[in-house]
Write an enzyme that holds these catalytic residues in place. Structure first.
Site, PDB file in Angstrom:
ATOM      1  N   LYS A  34     -21.597  -3.085 -30.752  1.00  0.00           N
ATOM      2  CA  LYS A  34     -21.172  -4.335 -30.979  1.00  0.00           C
ATOM      3  C   LYS A  34     -22.113  -5.378 -30.662  1.00  0.00           C
ATOM      4  CE  LYS A  34     -17.129  -7.370 -30.331  1.00  0.00           C
ATOM      5  NZ  LYS A  34     -15.664  -7.512 -29.499  1.00  0.00           N
ATOM      6  N   SER A  80      -9.255  -6.431 -28.361  1.00  0.00           N
ATOM      7  CA  SER A  80     -10.362  -6.434 -29.593  1.00  0.00           C
ATOM      8  C   SER A  80     -10.935  -4.915 -29.686  1.00  0.00           C
ATOM      9  CB  SER A  80     -11.713  -7.389 -29.157  1.00  0.00           C
ATOM     10  OG  SER A  80     -11.326  -8.808 -29.588  1.00  0.00           O
TER      11      SER A  80
HETATM   12  N1  GLN Z   1      -7.722 -11.807 -30.510  1.00  0.00           N
HETATM   13  C1  GLN Z   1      -7.804 -11.938 -29.296  1.00  0.00           C
HETATM   14  C2  GLN Z   1      -8.473 -13.506 -29.169  1.00  0.00           C
HETATM   15  O1  GLN Z   1      -8.644 -13.976 -30.072  1.00  0.00           O
HETATM   16  C3  GLN Z   1      -8.794 -11.265 -28.589  1.00  0.00           C
HETATM   17  C4  GLN Z   1     -10.122 -11.237 -28.468  1.00  0.00           C
HETATM   18  C5  GLN Z   1     -10.877 -10.137 -27.774  1.00  0.00           C
HETATM   19  O2  GLN Z   1     -10.235  -9.381 -27.283  1.00  0.00           O
HETATM   20  N2  GLN Z   1     -12.144 -10.371 -27.589  1.00  0.00           N
HETATM   21  O3  GLN Z   1      -8.414 -13.841 -27.959  1.00  0.00           O
END
Ligand code: GLN
EC number: 6.3.5.7
Length: 488
Positions: A80, A179
Site C-alpha cells: 500500500k 481499510s
Molecule cells: N473507512 C474508514 C475511514 O474512512 C476506515 C479508514 C481506514 O481504515 N484507514 O476512516
C-alpha cells in the site's frame, strides 16, 4: 499450471524444489499486471525492472545454495502506498506528497526484504487512508475486479483489487477503521487487521495513531497466517509495539478441527432492516461451523450503537493533529504566498482533497477549548465501554462472527458526495479498532448480482490464533475463496 493461481504455500514449495524460478513467478504476475491494471488501476507504480532483478538474485542464491533463504523468498507482494519504501514515491494517495520519495524502509519492508520477498509496486488508496471506496485517491479510483463499474472498497482498495485479480499473490494494507477488511470483503479476498501493537507501525504514514495497524491481504487464510508470522515481531522503533512476541507458524496453522471453538453472534450486528443476503450468508457460516462441532451462541455488545460516532470523533482529532506536519515547508507540496500564513493556507488548501480537509476541520473543532471535554474526552470514555463489552464477551466465546460490510460493492460515484453514507459503510469494522482487537474478513458467498460477501471474525487481543483456526477450518470445507473474477 497457472502460476498466478497458486497459493503462497504452493509457490513456496515449487520455488524450494526449483520446479519454478522466482523469475518465472515474478514475470507471470507482471504479465497479469500489464494485462489488467490499465483497467483496474490497482497500482500507483510498478517496479518491473527491479522486481525482475531481485528475482534473478534470489534464483542465483538458491542455485548456489550458499545462503539459507526464507520460505517466502522470491515471492511477489504489493505494498500500500502509505508504507515507506526507501527511494520510492510514497504519496498516501495525496497531491500533498505527489513527489515525496521514501527516506527509509518501514520496519515491515525491512523484514520482508530480509525474507527475500519481491516488491512488485505500490498500490492505490484513499488519500491519507480516509474513505471507504478508494475514490478519494488524488490519482483516480481503483475498480473492483468483479465488476469494473463498482468500487473495490477502501482505503486499501488497490491492495485488495491487486490480490483479487491475481496480479500479486499477497499484499500489505493498513487498517484504521476497516481499510483492510472492508475492501477484502468487497473484492472477495481475505484480510487481517492484527491486534493493535502486533505489527510495527514504524514507517507507516500516521492517520489515527491509536487505531492504525498494518496487515496482510491474500487469497486464503493460510497465506495470511504465513505473511502475518513474518511481520508480527517486536520492533524497538515503534513505542506501541508489543515487546514479547512469539509467533510460531506451525502453531498458527496446525489445528484442523473446531470442536472446542465457541462462536458468538452479537445481536447488535444482526438487526432489522439489514441487507438480507448478507445476513443469511453470515448466519450460514455459523451453521456450517456448528454442524462441524463448534458451539454457537448469541451474545450482546450493548455499546455498539455508539461505536461509529466515537470512532469518527477520535479519528478526526488524531488525524487533524497528525496532518499538521504538512505545512508546505517540511514535506512535499508547497505553494507560494506573500507571508508564512498564506503559504500554509495555500499549501493546505491546494494540497489536500475535500475529505481530508473535512476531517481536519472537524478534528480541530472537536479539540478546541470547551469542546474537548464534550467530544474528544466523551469519545474516549465510550471507547473504554466498547472495549469492555468485547472483553466481557470473550469470557464466554473465543470468536465473534459478524458481517464485514453492511453492503456489497456499490457503483463508483454512488456515495462519493455523501460523506455520512460513506461513513456508515464502516459500521461493522470500526469496533475492532476501538477495542484494539484482531479481526479477519473472509469471503463467504456471492450476491445474486455476482458480487462477493464477506464474513468477519473477531477475537481477544493477541489471539489471532483463533481467527486463523476458524477461518482455515471454514475454508477447508467450503470453496468461496477459490472463486476468481473472469476479467474478460
Ligand atoms: N473507512 C474508514 C475511514 O474512512 C476506515 C479508514 C481506514 O481504515 N484507514 O476512516
Amino acid at each position: 499450471m497457472q502460476i498466478h493461481s497458486l497459493s503462497l504455500h504452493e509457490l513456496s514449495q515449487k520455488l524450494q524444489t526449483k520446479e519454478l524460478s522466482s523469475k518465472e513467478v515474478t514475470s507471470a504476475f507482471l504479465d497479469r499486471i500489464k494485462k489488467y491494471d490499465q483497467r483496474l488501476h490497482a497500482f500507483l507504480e510498478v517496479f518491473e525492472q527491479e522486481a525482475l532483478e531481485e528475482a534473478s538474485k534470489i534464483d542465483t542464491k538458491r542455485c548456489r545454495d550458499l545462503e539459507s533463504l526464507g520460505a517466502l523468498a522470491g515471492i511477489p507482494i504489493g505494498i500500500k502506498n502509505n508504507i515507506l519504501i526507501q527511494g520510492k514515491k510514497i504519496t498516501a494517495g495525496s497531491k500533498m506528497l505527489e513527489s515525496y520519495i521514501g527516506a527509509y524502509d518501514a520496519t515491515v519492508i525491512e523484514w520482508l526484504r530480509e525474507e527475500g520477498m519481491i516488491f512488485m509496486g505500490t498500490t492505490n488508496m484513499d488519500e491519507f487512508a480516509m474513505g471507504s471506496s478508494t475514490e478519494n485517491s488524488f490519482f483516480g479510483p481503483t475498480k473492483n475486479p468483479w465488476n469494473i463499474s463498482k468500487v473495490p472498497g477502501g482505503t486499501s482498495g488497490g491492495s485488495a483489487a491487486s490480490v483479487a485479480a491475481s496480479m500479486v499473490p499477497v499484499a500489505l494494507g493498513s487498517d484504521t477503521g476497516g481499510s483492510i477488511r472492508q475492501p477484502a470483503s468487497l473484492c472477495g479476498v481475505v484480510g487481517l487487521k492484527p491486534t493493535y501493537g502486533r505489527v510495527s507501525r514504524f514507517g507507516l504514514m500516521a492517520m489515527t495513531s491509536s487505531f492504525d495497524q498494518i496487515g496482510p491481504l491474500g487469497k486464503n487464510v493460510q497465506d495470511i497466517a504465513h505473511l502475518f508470522s513474518l511481520i508480527a515481531r517486536a520492533d524497538k522503533r515503534d513505542a506501541t509495539n508489543a515487546i514479547n512476541q512469539d509467533i510460531i507458524l506451525d502453531e498458527l496453522i496446525g489445528k484442523q478441527e473446531i470442536s472446542d471453538l465457541r462462536i458468538g453472534l452479537p445481536k447488535e450486528y444482526f438487526v432489522e432492516g439489514m441487507d438480507e443476503e448478507i445476513k443469511q450468508a453470515v448466519l450460514e457460516v455459523a451453521n456450517i461451523l456448528e454442524k462441524q462441532g463448534a458451539t454457537v451462541k448469541e451474545i450482546s455488545l450493548p455499546h455498539t450503537p455508539y461505536a461509529l460516532a466515537a470512532y469518527y470523533i477520535i479519528l478526526f482529532c488524531e488525524a487533524s493533529s497528525n496532518l499538521e506536519r504538512f505545512d508546505g515547508i517540511r514535506y512535499g507540496f508547497s505553494s507560494q504566498g506573500k507571508n508564512l500564513m498564506e503559504v500554509y493556507e495555500q499549501t493546505r488548501g491546494q494540497g489536500f482533497g475535500a475529505e481530508v480537509k473535512r476531517r481536519i476541520m472537524l478534528g480541530t473543532f472537536a479539540l478546541s477549548k470547551g469542546y474537548y471535554d464534550a467530544y474528544y474526552r466523551k469519545a474516549l470514555q465510550v471507547r473504554t465501554l466498547i472495549k469492555n463489552d468485547f472483553l466481557e464477551s470473550f469470557k464466554e466465546v473465543d470468536v465473534l462472527l459478524t458481517p464485514t460490510s453492511p453492503s456489497i460493492a456499490w457503483d463508483i460515484g454512488e456515495k462519493f458526495n455523501d460523506p455520512l453514507t460513506m461513513y456508515l459503510s464502516d459500521i461493522y469494522t470500526v469496533s475492532a479498532n476501538l477495542a484494539t482487537i484482531p479481526a479477519l474478513s473472509l469471503p463467504c458467498r456471492f450476491s445474486k448480482s455476482g458480487l462477493p460477501i464477506g464474513a468477519q471474525f473477531m477475537a481477544r487481543p493477541f489471539d489471532e490464533y483463533h481467527l486463523f483456526q476458524a477461518g482455515m477450518f471454514y475454508q477447508s470445507i467450503t470453496d468461496w475463496h477459490k472463486q476468481t473474477p473472469s476479467l474478460v
